[in-house]
Design an enzyme around this catalytic site. Structure first.
Site, PDB file in Angstrom:
ATOM      1  N   GLU A  40       0.888  -1.163   0.000  1.00  0.00           N
ATOM      2  CA  GLU A  40       0.000   0.000   0.000  1.00  0.00           C
ATOM      3  C   GLU A  40       0.921   1.207   0.000  1.00  0.00           C
ATOM      4  OE1 GLU A  40      -2.742   0.407   3.382  1.00  0.00           O
ATOM      5  OE2 GLU A  40      -2.435   2.572   3.198  1.00  0.00           O
ATOM      6  N   ARG A  44       1.471  10.143   0.769  1.00  0.00           N
ATOM      7  CA  ARG A  44       1.945  11.127   1.751  1.00  0.00           C
ATOM      8  C   ARG A  44       3.174  11.880   1.284  1.00  0.00           C
ATOM      9  NH1 ARG A  44       1.399   7.214   6.988  1.00  0.00           N
ATOM     10  NH2 ARG A  44      -0.539   6.373   6.185  1.00  0.00           N
ATOM     11  N   THR A  67      -3.628   6.697   1.764  1.00  0.00           N
ATOM     12  CA  THR A  67      -3.828   8.131   1.981  1.00  0.00           C
ATOM     13  C   THR A  67      -4.525   8.770   0.785  1.00  0.00           C
ATOM     14  OG1 THR A  67      -1.634   7.998   3.060  1.00  0.00           O
ATOM     15  CG2 THR A  67      -2.747  10.106   3.134  1.00  0.00           C
ATOM     16  N   LYS A 127     -11.032  -0.604   6.636  1.00  0.00           N
ATOM     17  CA  LYS A 127      -9.807  -0.472   7.435  1.00  0.00           C
ATOM     18  C   LYS A 127     -10.218   0.046   8.821  1.00  0.00           C
ATOM     19  CE  LYS A 127      -5.923   2.833   7.452  1.00  0.00           C
ATOM     20  NZ  LYS A 127      -4.954   3.569   6.602  1.00  0.00           N
TER      21      LYS A 127
END
Ligand code: 3PG
Length: 214
Positions: A40, A44, A67, A127
């Site tokens: 993943e 960021r 993100t 999640k």
């Protein structure tokens, strides 16, 4: 196989923060060497999108984007080759765009209200974030009581020490974390360490699922 089924099969997902896209290929090699061909890759950093494109182009690693905050982000990461999308929180715009683009989406939830919104939006995988500070496995199991069809991917505070405990819960289909491929290890070029920590995490998954660990 769908991305969600593959994530469940792998059981553990490295959450990656890459500062420089030149590290992407070595990182992917290390994950593959560790028997954990999944990442993943978060948005960021400025290198995130290029890293998604670079690793996805190899074809030997399941690449997701982390993100992801907006519907426009969804388009960017899917165009770059991501096959699953992860967000820190829940955004209906992100969920809808993922459905339109045909990619799996794992919004972050930490409360019953957020989980209800995810279920109403048609999801059965989410999640749980930030897992450790939001109550860990006991909180997941409490949230799962009224939402018995939902399965969870804890992330945030998952570590080599508590991975087995999380995965022992049938409500948890996989766990995410940065410890296997930390930003510092990537930046320092410590790819053998990343391969070793990935292999150790894969071993934990196998041992929990074989009943050797609980
Ligand atoms: C995430 O986005 O899930 C987290 O940043 C990963 O958290 P960790 O660094 O505590 O593993």
């Amino acid at each position: 196989m769908t991305a969600l089924l593959r994530l469940e099969q792998l059981g553990v997902i490295p959450v990656v923060v890459l500062d420089d896209v030149v590290r992407a290929d070595d990182l992917a090699d290390a994950l593959v060497a560790g028997g954990l061909p999944v990442a993943e890759i978060t948005l960021r950093t400025g290198a995130g999108l290029a890293a998604i494109r670079s690793v996805a182009a190899r074809g030997d690693v399941l690449v997701g984007a982390g993100t992801v905050l907006t519907a426009d982000d969804v388009d960017l990461v899917v165009d770059a080759g991501a096959t699953f999308v992860v967000s820190p929180g829940l955004s209906l715009a992100v969920i809808e765009r993922c459905a339109a683009r045909g990619v799996a989406v794992l919004p972050g939830i930490a409360t019953a209200t957020e989980l209800q919104a995810a279920v109403v939006a048609g999801l059965d995988h989410v999640k749980f974030f930030p897992a450790g500070k939001s109550g860990g496995r006991p909180m997941i199991e409490t949230l799962a009581e009224p939402f018995s069809t939902v399965r969870f991917m804890p992330s945030g505070g998952v570590s080599a020490d508590n991975l087995a405990d999380y995965l022992a819960s049938p409500t948890i289909f996989a766990a995410g974390g940065s410890w296997m491929a930390s930003r510092a290890h990537i930046a320092a070029g410590e790819f053998e360490t990343i391969a070793r920590l990935s292999r150790a995490a894969v071993d934990v998954v196998a041992r929990v699922r074989s009943g050797a660990l609980a």
